[in-house]
Design a protein around this motif. Structure first.
Motif, PDB file in Angstrom:
ATOM      1  N   LYS A  20       6.563 -11.704  -2.150  1.00  0.00           N
ATOM      2  CA  LYS A  20       6.315 -11.813  -0.699  1.00  0.00           C
ATOM      3  C   LYS A  20       7.058 -10.729   0.074  1.00  0.00           C
ATOM      4  O   LYS A  20       6.586 -10.253   1.091  1.00  0.00           O
ATOM      5  N   HIS A  21       8.238 -10.393  -0.437  1.00  0.00           N
ATOM      6  CA  HIS A  21       9.058  -9.398   0.251  1.00  0.00           C
ATOM      7  C   HIS A  21       8.535  -8.007  -0.116  1.00  0.00           C
ATOM      8  O   HIS A  21       8.890  -7.442  -1.150  1.00  0.00           O
ATOM      9  N   THR A  22       7.658  -7.499   0.712  1.00  0.00           N
ATOM     10  CA  THR A  22       7.001  -6.220   0.415  1.00  0.00           C
ATOM     11  C   THR A  22       6.745  -5.483   1.730  1.00  0.00           C
ATOM     12  O   THR A  22       6.545  -6.125   2.767  1.00  0.00           O
ATOM     13  N   PRO A  23       6.747  -4.160   1.702  1.00  0.00           N
ATOM     14  CA  PRO A  23       6.431  -3.436   2.944  1.00  0.00           C
ATOM     15  C   PRO A  23       4.984  -3.630   3.362  1.00  0.00           C
ATOM     16  O   PRO A  23       4.645  -3.464   4.531  1.00  0.00           O
ATOM     17  N   SER A  24       4.139  -3.949   2.388  1.00  0.00           N
ATOM     18  CA  SER A  24       2.722  -4.143   2.716  1.00  0.00           C
ATOM     19  C   SER A  24       2.052  -4.935   1.597  1.00  0.00           C
ATOM     20  O   SER A  24       1.967  -4.457   0.457  1.00  0.00           O
ATOM     21  N   GLN A  25       1.592  -6.134   1.915  1.00  0.00           N
ATOM     22  CA  GLN A  25       0.913  -6.932   0.884  1.00  0.00           C
ATOM     23  C   GLN A  25      -0.363  -6.225   0.429  1.00  0.00           C
ATOM     24  O   GLN A  25      -0.688  -6.207  -0.757  1.00  0.00           O
ATOM     25  N   LYS A  26      -1.040  -5.629   1.391  1.00  0.00           N
ATOM     26  CA  LYS A  26      -2.264  -4.894   1.032  1.00  0.00           C
ATOM     27  C   LYS A  26      -1.915  -3.723   0.105  1.00  0.00           C
ATOM     28  O   LYS A  26      -2.662  -3.394  -0.814  1.00  0.00           O
ATOM     29  N   GLY A  27      -0.772  -3.116   0.404  1.00  0.00           N
ATOM     30  CA  GLY A  27      -0.309  -2.002  -0.427  1.00  0.00           C
ATOM     31  C   GLY A  27      -0.003  -2.466  -1.843  1.00  0.00           C
ATOM     32  O   GLY A  27      -0.354  -1.801  -2.825  1.00  0.00           O
ATOM     33  N   SER A  28       0.659  -3.637  -1.975  1.00  0.00           N
ATOM     34  CA  SER A  28       0.960  -4.195  -3.303  1.00  0.00           C
ATOM     35  C   SER A  28      -0.326  -4.436  -4.077  1.00  0.00           C
ATOM     36  O   SER A  28      -0.443  -4.094  -5.261  1.00  0.00           O
ATOM     37  N   GLU A  29      -1.289  -5.038  -3.384  1.00  0.00           N
ATOM     38  CA  GLU A  29      -2.555  -5.377  -4.053  1.00  0.00           C
ATOM     39  C   GLU A  29      -3.318  -4.119  -4.459  1.00  0.00           C
ATOM     40  O   GLU A  29      -3.864  -4.050  -5.565  1.00  0.00           O
ATOM     41  N   ALA A  30      -3.316  -3.124  -3.567  1.00  0.00           N
ATOM     42  CA  ALA A  30      -4.045  -1.878  -3.874  1.00  0.00           C
ATOM     43  C   ALA A  30      -3.427  -1.177  -5.077  1.00  0.00           C
ATOM     44  O   ALA A  30      -4.140  -0.688  -5.978  1.00  0.00           O
ATOM     45  N   PHE A  31      -2.099  -1.158  -5.125  1.00  0.00           N
ATOM     46  CA  PHE A  31      -1.443  -0.506  -6.256  1.00  0.00           C
ATOM     47  C   PHE A  31      -1.709  -1.272  -7.557  1.00  0.00           C
ATOM     48  O   PHE A  31      -2.020  -0.673  -8.594  1.00  0.00           O
ATOM     49  N   LEU A  32      -1.586  -2.590  -7.497  1.00  0.00           N
ATOM     50  CA  LEU A  32      -1.780  -3.388  -8.715  1.00  0.00           C
ATOM     51  C   LEU A  32      -3.200  -3.223  -9.262  1.00  0.00           C
ATOM     52  O   LEU A  32      -3.404  -3.118 -10.478  1.00  0.00           O
ATOM     53  N   LEU A  33      -4.150  -3.161  -8.347  1.00  0.00           N
ATOM     54  CA  LEU A  33      -5.541  -2.952  -8.770  1.00  0.00           C
ATOM     55  C   LEU A  33      -5.679  -1.602  -9.474  1.00  0.00           C
ATOM     56  O   LEU A  33      -6.315  -1.493 -10.529  1.00  0.00           O
ATOM     57  N   ASP A  34      -5.037  -0.596  -8.912  1.00  0.00           N
ATOM     58  CA  ASP A  34      -5.082   0.748  -9.499  1.00  0.00           C
ATOM     59  C   ASP A  34      -4.414   0.742 -10.883  1.00  0.00           C
ATOM     60  O   ASP A  34      -4.903   1.361 -11.832  1.00  0.00           O
ATOM     61  N   TRP A  35      -3.300   0.025 -10.972  1.00  0.00           N
ATOM     62  CA  TRP A  35      -2.547  -0.065 -12.233  1.00  0.00           C
ATOM     63  C   TRP A  35      -3.419  -0.698 -13.336  1.00  0.00           C
ATOM     64  O   TRP A  35      -3.477  -0.210 -14.458  1.00  0.00           O
ATOM     65  N   ILE A  36      -4.083  -1.782 -12.967  1.00  0.00           N
ATOM     66  CA  ILE A  36      -4.930  -2.490 -13.948  1.00  0.00           C
ATOM     67  C   ILE A  36      -6.034  -1.561 -14.455  1.00  0.00           C
ATOM     68  O   ILE A  36      -6.353  -1.545 -15.641  1.00  0.00           O
ATOM     69  N   LYS A  37      -6.560  -0.766 -13.540  1.00  0.00           N
ATOM     70  CA  LYS A  37      -7.645   0.145 -13.930  1.00  0.00           C
ATOM     71  C   LYS A  37      -7.156   1.256 -14.865  1.00  0.00           C
ATOM     72  O   LYS A  37      -7.946   1.833 -15.594  1.00  0.00           O
ATOM     73  N   ASN A  38      -5.863   1.529 -14.799  1.00  0.00           N
ATOM     74  CA  ASN A  38      -5.320   2.634 -15.620  1.00  0.00           C
ATOM     75  C   ASN A  38      -4.557   2.190 -16.863  1.00  0.00           C
ATOM     76  O   ASN A  38      -4.132   3.029 -17.659  1.00  0.00           O
ATOM     77  N   MET A  39      -4.374   0.898 -17.040  1.00  0.00           N
ATOM     78  CA  MET A  39      -3.483   0.471 -18.128  1.00  0.00           C
ATOM     79  C   MET A  39      -4.082   0.679 -19.527  1.00  0.00           C
ATOM     80  O   MET A  39      -3.361   0.544 -20.521  1.00  0.00           O
ATOM     81  N   HIS A  40      -5.358   1.017 -19.603  1.00  0.00           N
ATOM     82  CA  HIS A  40      -5.950   1.330 -20.913  1.00  0.00           C
ATOM     83  C   HIS A  40      -5.190   2.465 -21.610  1.00  0.00           C
ATOM     84  O   HIS A  40      -5.188   2.555 -22.846  1.00  0.00           O
ATOM     85  N   THR A  41      -4.527   3.315 -20.814  1.00  0.00           N
ATOM     86  CA  THR A  41      -3.788   4.459 -21.376  1.00  0.00           C
ATOM     87  C   THR A  41      -2.760   4.001 -22.415  1.00  0.00           C
ATOM     88  O   THR A  41      -2.521   4.679 -23.412  1.00  0.00           O
TER      89      THR A  41
END
Lengths: 431, 317
Positions: free
Chosen positions: A318-339
């Motif tokens: 919950k303690h985040t500068p931007s919840q939307k930012g957290s979600e956007a990054f996590l989505l990006d991470w999931i898309k790249n974790m195949h590496t």
């Protein structure tokens, strides 16, 4: 050889931090929410190159306009409990992190977790939701929402040494009776047919018996989520292990084996068969690893088949500068974790179908067997209770669980007395 | 040398003569001011000590009176944690093992340390190198030592079981058999601590005047008589101090046992320290863990007081 990390129980070292929580909390809000970057804390999930690659992925994240960028930080396993607990208490926690298998459930109880339901919705629109293997996302679902997003699976699967089984003239077992027969055959050539270890810090002490219990349709929790240790299926499973102890199919020294000792027994060809973690062959290494194969799940006496699976996950706070930012990054991470699987940097099973279908996995027959045969029948610590929660977080790594694992290997106890002791200890713990 | 000695002897007399000349009220005021200055000088140290020691102690006391877990403060439960602990058979099992473990390892380390200190006192060739080598167990990090001991003992294929097997003594499971595990952790603790004993005793032996031995030899004393009637009494003070210190080390030692056996098999090597760790860090019962730790500290204070009183009665040298 790649020494892979499966998971760690969250509880252990967090206690140290607990003593400092009030003092840290008094310091007021930390930089987490005020910071312009999303703090992402990650663990060493593999060799050092894992974190190098992980940092590159985090650094390559390009946020859309108005959303914060990401700062990557490695947190060592040896102090991760203190690091997370004190950070949450002082408001300096990351916005997104990996961590212990049950960590998200613990912090959700503390009201520190940002549930991932919005992200799940975004993943549905994005199409990536359907890329998750069946049941994997459900493992993170609680009454209040999704506490985290799974990213790799730590499954308990049946391994055997092909050349040792051939040398013993034994066939690859398909059920418990055949396991007993194979164990007897292996014993004749001086090899143990059921690997285990219950020494200092070896969580397989209790995970292996748990795997046998859930594999027999039992487990520590009933369908309603209540503790149900003394059910008939559990007694049957533990009786079977004690039969293996009595027959000399289990190494009598295993009660003191650490993870390292246990792996060394596979390396020295003293263990020929056993219920182990996904990365066994990677950890054994040497030429012996080539002989190690994953067999199909064993059927219990009643025909049940199930595998104990723990989902390692990524959580948002919950303690985040931007919840939307957290979600956007996590989505990006999931898309790249195949590496990580492309480069062979992690030992766990992937949660995404696209990775499971990739050449990185398809060229490894043991992984194919694990994904095709074990993942679909995966059952969590919650057993029949389906949903993992704080109860499972509390029992993981509890001293009663270690003692349970050691007591099973002792000839002086019965299955019922061992389970009764465990039931009493867990009842007191969870009351 | 003589001059310094003379002046230092005279100084108090001069001061006392001067003091006797000033009025009593002025002396009192001066003493008061001195006390105030000294208090002010000591105050920062006291404050630092309070911050460093008192706060954690008070916080731990509060925790021991609450039913807190790792992440929740919990409710006030009074002395319930203490009563739960003392009614738990596992606690008394751990107490019994801790007492036996401490006595055996302190005595074992002392005997070996004494033997080596006496041996190194002789004109042994290369004794300086031996002295350094013998200190290795003490200076090597315990994590490394524990890993080495584990690889020496843990499996039937480990070095020691194989060696014993080769001479027809079977393949003992040192860490899997409860009795052998107790012996193994005891031996490990002795191995870790004998260098400390050796150092303490070596220092004490160095301080014994060699002429005492020469006089005893002239009087016809045997080596054994010299050891019993000269050496042991003259190192008694050091011996008691080393016993006291090592008792504190061993009772507080958590890592040695935790790394080698984890307190197992089936609790056979669980000390009070390991039990406190389990309660707080594995079972999330921080209050009970702290209560166990407090009871352990209380016992140590009692033991230390008894030994310290004994030490004070022993004449120096």
């Amino acid at each position: 050889m790649t020494t892979t990390i499966s998971r760690r129980n969250f509880g252990g070292l967090a206690a140290l931090a607990a003593t400092g929580i009030p003092a840290l909390a008094a310091c007021g809000s930390g930089s987490g929410a005020g910071s312009k970057t999303i703090k992402f804390w990650d663990m060493p999930w593999g060799p050092p190159s894992y974190n190098v690659v992980a940092k590159k992925i985090a650094d390559s994240y390009a946020p859309t306009a108005g959303l914060p960028s990401v700062g990557y930080q490695v947190i060592q396993w040896s102090t991760f409990g203190q690091a997370f607990a004190s950070a949450v208490a002082s408001g300096t926690n990351p916005a997104v992190s990996t961590g212990g298998g049950f960590q998200a459930f613990q912090f959700a109880q503390q009201n520190a977790i940002a549930y991932a339901d919005n992200l799940i919705d975004a993943m549905k629109h994005d199409g990536i939701y359907d890329d998750f293997l069946p049941g994997t996302l459900d493992g993170m679902k609680t009454d209040n929402g999704y506490v985290a997003i799974p990213w790799q699976l730590d499954a308990h699967v049946w391994w055997y040494n092909k050349s040792l089984l051939a040398q013993a003239g034994a066939t690859v077992p398909t059920n418990w009776d055949e396991l007993l027969a194979a164990g007897k055959a292996l014993k004749k050539i001086g090899v143990y047919g059921f690997s285990t270890g219950a020494g200092s810090g070896n969580s397989l002490a209790y995970e292996t018996p748990m795997s046998m219990m859930v594999g027999n349709g039992g487990g520590l929790f009933d369908a309603g989520g209540s503790l149900d240790v003394l059910n008939a299926r559990n007694i049957e499973a533990i009786s079977f292990i004690k039969q293996l102890v009595g027959e000399g199919i289990i190494d009598p020294a295993s009660v003191s084996y650490t993870n390292v000792n246990q792996t060394a027994q596979w390396t020295s060809k003293r263990y020929g068969l056993g219920n182990e973690q996904v990365a066994l062959a990677d950890n054994v290494g040497t030429t012996v690893a080539k002989d190690l194969a994953v067999m199909k799940p064993l059927a219990g006496p009643h025909g049940d088949k199930a595998a104990l699976v723990v989902e390692n996950n990524i959580m948002m706070y919950k303690h985040t500068p931007s919840q939307k930012g957290s979600e956007a990054f996590l989505l990006d991470w999931i898309k790249n974790m195949h590496t990580f699987w492309d480069k062979g940097l992690v030992g766990g099973l992937p949660v995404l179908k696209s990775i499971a279908r990739s050449a990185a996995i398809q060229t490894r027959p043991n992984y194919v067997t694990m994904i095709n045969e074990y993942q679909p029948i995966g059952i969590s610590y919650a057993a029949s209770g389906k949903t993992v929660g704080t109860a499972q977080a509390k029992i993981d790594g509890n001293s009663a669980m270690y003692q349970f694992g050691q007591a099973i290997l002792s000839k002086s106890t019965t299955a019922k007395s061992t389970l009764t002791s465990l039931s009493n200890a867990l009842t007191a713990l969870l009351k | 040398m003589v001059g310094i000695s003379a002046s230092s002897n005279q100084a108090p007399n001069v001061a006392s003569q001067e003091t006797s000349k000033v009025p009593a009220r002025r002396v009192k005021t001066h003493a008061k001011a001195t006390r105030r200055t000294l208090t002010l000088l000591v105050l920062p140290s006291v404050a630092a000590l309070l911050l460093i020691n008192a706060y954690p102690l008070i916080y731990a006391t509060v925790q021991s009176l609450h039913s807190g877990t790792l992440i929740n403060a919990g409710k006030f439960v009074g002395l319930s944690n203490y009563s739960t602990v003392v009614r738990d058979p596992a606690f008394w099992h751990a107490v019994r093992f801790t007492v036996a473990f401490t006595l055996a390892t302190v005595l074992g380390s002392w005997v070996i340390g004494l033997g080596l200190a006496l041996a190194l006192r002789t004109d042994l060739p290369g004794r300086g190198i031996f002295k350094v080598l013998l200190l290795l167990p003490w200076v090597v990090p315990v994590v490394i030592s524990a890993t080495s001991w584990n690889s020496l003992l843990a499996t039937p294929q480990s070095t020691l079981p194989r060696l014993l097997g080769a001479v027809g003594l079977g393949h003992p499971l040192f860490l899997a058999d409860p009795t052998l595990a107790k012996i193994a952790v005891g031996a490990f603790e002795v191995w870790l601590n004998f260098p400390f004993m050796m150092l303490m005793i070596s220092a004490a032996l160095e301080s014994i005047d060699k002429t005492i031995y020469e006089a005893a030899t002239v009087d016809g004393a045997t080596g054994w008589q010299e050891f019993i009637h000269i050496t042991l009494p003259l190192i008694a003070r050091s011996t008691y101090i080393s016993w006291l210190l090592m008792t504190i080390f061993v009772v507080n030692d958590f890592t040695t046992i935790f790394l080698l056996t984890g307190g197992g098999p089936v609790n056979s090597t669980t000390t009070v320290g390991v039990l406190a760790y389990r309660a707080a860090f594995e079972n999330f019962q921080v209050g009970q863990g702290v209560a166990i730790a407090f009871l352990m500290s209380l016992s140590l204070i009692v033991i230390s007081t008894i030994l310290y009183r004994r030490i004070r009665k022993v004449p120096i040298g």
